[in-house]
Design a protein around this motif. Sequence first.
Motif, PDB file in Angstrom:
ATOM      1  N   TYR A   1       0.833  -1.194   0.000  1.00  0.00           N
ATOM      2  CA  TYR A   1       0.000   0.000   0.000  1.00  0.00           C
ATOM      3  C   TYR A   1       0.873   1.252   0.000  1.00  0.00           C
ATOM      4  O   TYR A   1       1.768   1.376   0.822  1.00  0.00           O
ATOM      5  CB  TYR A   1      -0.907   0.031   1.241  1.00  0.00           C
TER       6      TYR A   1
ATOM      7  N   TYR B   1       2.304   2.809   3.267  1.00  0.00           N
ATOM      8  CA  TYR B   1       1.418   2.491   4.387  1.00  0.00           C
ATOM      9  C   TYR B   1       1.592   1.030   4.776  1.00  0.00           C
ATOM     10  O   TYR B   1       1.744   0.161   3.921  1.00  0.00           O
ATOM     11  CB  TYR B   1      -0.039   2.759   4.016  1.00  0.00           C
TER      12      TYR B   1
ATOM     13  N   ASP C   1      -0.576  -1.072   6.086  1.00  0.00           N
ATOM     14  CA  ASP C   1      -1.699  -1.960   5.781  1.00  0.00           C
ATOM     15  C   ASP C   1      -2.861  -1.144   5.228  1.00  0.00           C
ATOM     16  O   ASP C   1      -2.767   0.084   5.108  1.00  0.00           O
ATOM     17  CB  ASP C   1      -2.122  -2.746   7.023  1.00  0.00           C
ATOM     18  N   ALA C   2      -3.949  -1.830   4.896  1.00  0.00           N
ATOM     19  CA  ALA C   2      -5.107  -1.157   4.314  1.00  0.00           C
ATOM     20  C   ALA C   2      -5.718  -0.139   5.278  1.00  0.00           C
ATOM     21  O   ALA C   2      -6.193   0.917   4.858  1.00  0.00           O
ATOM     22  CB  ALA C   2      -6.152  -2.185   3.893  1.00  0.00           C
TER      23      ALA C   2
ATOM     24  N   ALA D   1      -3.683   3.011   5.089  1.00  0.00           N
ATOM     25  CA  ALA D   1      -3.956   3.680   3.813  1.00  0.00           C
ATOM     26  C   ALA D   1      -5.303   4.395   3.862  1.00  0.00           C
ATOM     27  O   ALA D   1      -5.442   5.525   3.389  1.00  0.00           O
ATOM     28  CB  ALA D   1      -3.923   2.669   2.674  1.00  0.00           C
TER      29      ALA D   1
END
Length: 73
Positions: free
Chosen positions: A47, A56, A58-59, A62
């Motif tokens: 990410y 980033y 992780d999601a 992000a």
Amino acid sequence: MNIFDKGFAPAEASLRYLDGDYVVLKPGSFVRCAITGKPIPLDELFYWSVDRQEPYADAEAAHTAFERFGRGS
């Protein structure tokens, strides 16, 4: 040299983030998440923002960045 060699010290990389890829500007083994500050090994980097040129972890990180700053710079 790899991480199992004596004297290996992880170094922070510098990257240029592209759409779906990145270019290594300064070699290293990790980058730091722009939101959490957590180190992200390059082989686990999925990410990033092309517009803001930041990675980033992780999601969730992000999504937090998107909520704070929107899509653009």
